[in-house]
Design an enzyme around this catalytic site. Structure first.
Site, PDB file in Angstrom:
ATOM      1  N   CYS A 258       0.763  -0.992  -0.102  1.00  0.00           N
ATOM      2  CA  CYS A 258       0.150  -0.203   0.203  1.00  0.00           C
ATOM      3  C   CYS A 258       0.950   1.258  -0.166  1.00  0.00           C
ATOM      4  O   CYS A 258       1.336   1.462  -1.023  1.00  0.00           O
ATOM      5  CB  CYS A 258      -0.681  -0.104   1.190  1.00  0.00           C
ATOM      6  SG  CYS A 258      -2.739   1.082   1.284  1.00  0.00           S
ATOM      7  N   HIS A 344      -4.047  -5.377   0.231  1.00  0.00           N
ATOM      8  CA  HIS A 344      -3.528  -5.874   0.970  1.00  0.00           C
ATOM      9  C   HIS A 344      -3.289  -7.723   1.372  1.00  0.00           C
ATOM     10  O   HIS A 344      -5.246  -7.411   1.327  1.00  0.00           O
ATOM     11  CB  HIS A 344      -4.494  -5.310   2.822  1.00  0.00           C
ATOM     12  CG  HIS A 344      -4.165  -3.969   2.815  1.00  0.00           C
ATOM     13  ND1 HIS A 344      -3.264  -3.939   4.092  1.00  0.00           N
ATOM     14  CD2 HIS A 344      -4.472  -2.649   2.765  1.00  0.00           C
ATOM     15  CE1 HIS A 344      -3.281  -2.687   4.089  1.00  0.00           C
ATOM     16  NE2 HIS A 344      -3.630  -1.610   2.984  1.00  0.00           N
ATOM     17  N   GLU A 346      -2.699  -9.436   3.345  1.00  0.00           N
ATOM     18  CA  GLU A 346      -2.991 -10.017   4.826  1.00  0.00           C
ATOM     19  C   GLU A 346      -4.335 -10.740   4.688  1.00  0.00           C
ATOM     20  O   GLU A 346      -5.524 -11.654   5.360  1.00  0.00           O
ATOM     21  CB  GLU A 346      -2.359  -9.284   5.948  1.00  0.00           C
ATOM     22  CG  GLU A 346      -3.216  -7.977   6.100  1.00  0.00           C
ATOM     23  CD  GLU A 346      -3.161  -6.563   5.427  1.00  0.00           C
ATOM     24  OE1 GLU A 346      -4.067  -6.155   5.626  1.00  0.00           O
ATOM     25  OE2 GLU A 346      -2.250  -7.065   4.759  1.00  0.00           O
TER      26      GLU A 346
END
Length: 369
Positions: A258, A344, A346
């Site tokens: 990001c 992202h 995760e």
């Protein structure tokens, strides 16, 4: 179960003059910031505690928010990071046995001013057309002139450096100190589950404040570096870009997510820009150009890297593109082991299609050490 109370009236004023009325939720007060929206139907607590949302007033597009309460494990940082919250139905009552409390109690404890009873679908459509802008929520006054005065004092997100505001003040470690995989993390607003994804893969990570110089990072003897996500405009982060350039000179594995993706681009003379309304949600389709597969991704960013400049760069390979707007979602340097993605992996909340990127990072560290 919590007991509903009689709501106070509240007002939402946008920078373009649009006015919406509703009921107060959370803390009574007045708050302003850039308006943005998230389309996710679950994971609201993770979203609220994501440091990348710092300084923003968030519209949750899902009709019911708060219906499963809050609990300690569903957080990404030590506190709620959004500035304010807008919802259609923000629920005081919850029905999850594991929950530790209601959303209303949680938001009051974190001093978050909210408004509910707003037609969020119409509001999201408005922002999609008009673009991101500042707004103000108040449950204290409905005087438009007073609210306009608050808006006039609210800074634009364009040119605003916020990463150093949310970064850790002290260094800390996670994982097994005996691990052969040592990762130095520059914290620009890192989510805790990002760190956990590296620890779960056997890494020993040390998290450093945003303005830490390279010499201090080197004292940890890392064999890999990580550039975290975070809020605000990356362009004015004059303390970070030279550090990233210096890290690249070491030719050790580097991974950015990001804001970290944008900083890697800036360190290679690729400019960034403010997007019309940004990408925020759990369902953004991204094509991996190396495998040809589509990944459904979690995203939260209002800035991007210049596509034309990336395509002209001779030392950069584009690895991922957004299938909605063809924005640049991933890059890799051709002359050193460094790569980044705009989204992202995760994915807390969200689908885990992209968690292989952490495996790739660990494999790269093993290869170069």
């Amino acid at each position: 179960m919590s007991t509903p109370t009689s709501p106070l009236s509240a007002i939402l004023l946008l920078e373009d003059g649009s006015v919406h009325y509703g009921q107060s939720f959370g803390k009574k007060g007045t708050v302003s910031g850039e308006i943005c929206f998230n389309t996710g139907m679950t994971g609201y607590q993770e979203v609220f505690t994501d440091p990348s949302y710092y300084g923003q007033v968030l519209i949750m597009n899902s009709v019911h928010i708060g219906n499963y309460g809050v609990r300690d494990t569903d957080i990404e940082s030590g506190s709620v990071k959004i500035r304010g919250l807008i919802g259609r139905n923000l629920e005081e009552q919850f029905s999850r046995l594991q929950a530790k409390g209601s959303l209303d109690e949680y938001l009051k404890a974190n001093n978050i001013v909210c408004i509910e009873g707003v037609d969020t679908r119409a509001l999201v459509a408005h922002v999609r057309v008009k673009g991101a802008m500042n707004c103000v929520i108040s449950s204290e006054t409905s005087n438009i002139d007073e609210l306009k005065a608050v808006l006039a004092k609210t800074p634009s997100m364009d040119g605003l450096e916020l990463a150093s505001v949310v970064s850790t003040e002290k260094e800390y470690e996670l994982g097994d100190p005996a691990s052969s995989i040592r990762i130095a993390v520059l914290d620009y607003g890192v989510k805790q589950h990002i760190l956990q994804c590296m620890v779960e893969r056997g890494a020993y990570v040390k998290v450093f404040p945003a303005k830490t110089p390279l010499a201090r990072l080197q004292e940890f003897s890392p064999n890999g570096y990580f550039l975290s996500n975070g809020p605000g405009d990356p362009a004015p982060m004059e303390y970070a870009i030279p550090t990233v350039k210096a890290i690249l000179q070491e030719k050790k594995p580097l991974f950015g997510i990001c804001l970290g993706h944008q900083l890697l681009a800036l360190a290679n003379d690729i400019p960034t820009f403010k997007m019309h309304h940004g990408h925020r949600g759990l369902n953004h389709p991204v094509k991996n150009l190396q495998t040809g597969k589509c990944e459904i991704t979690t995203q939260n960013h209002g800035f991007g890297v210049d596509p034309a400049a990336v395509r002209k760069a001779t030392n950069i390979e584009i690895t991922h593109v957004n299938l909605n707007d063809e924005s640049i979602e991933g890059i890799r340097l051709k002359d050193r082991p460094a790569f980044s993605v705009q989204y992202h992996p995760e994915a807390t909340p969200g689908p885990h299609d992209s968690r292989y990127l952490f495996d790739d990072f660990i494999a790269l560290i093993r290869k170069y050490n």
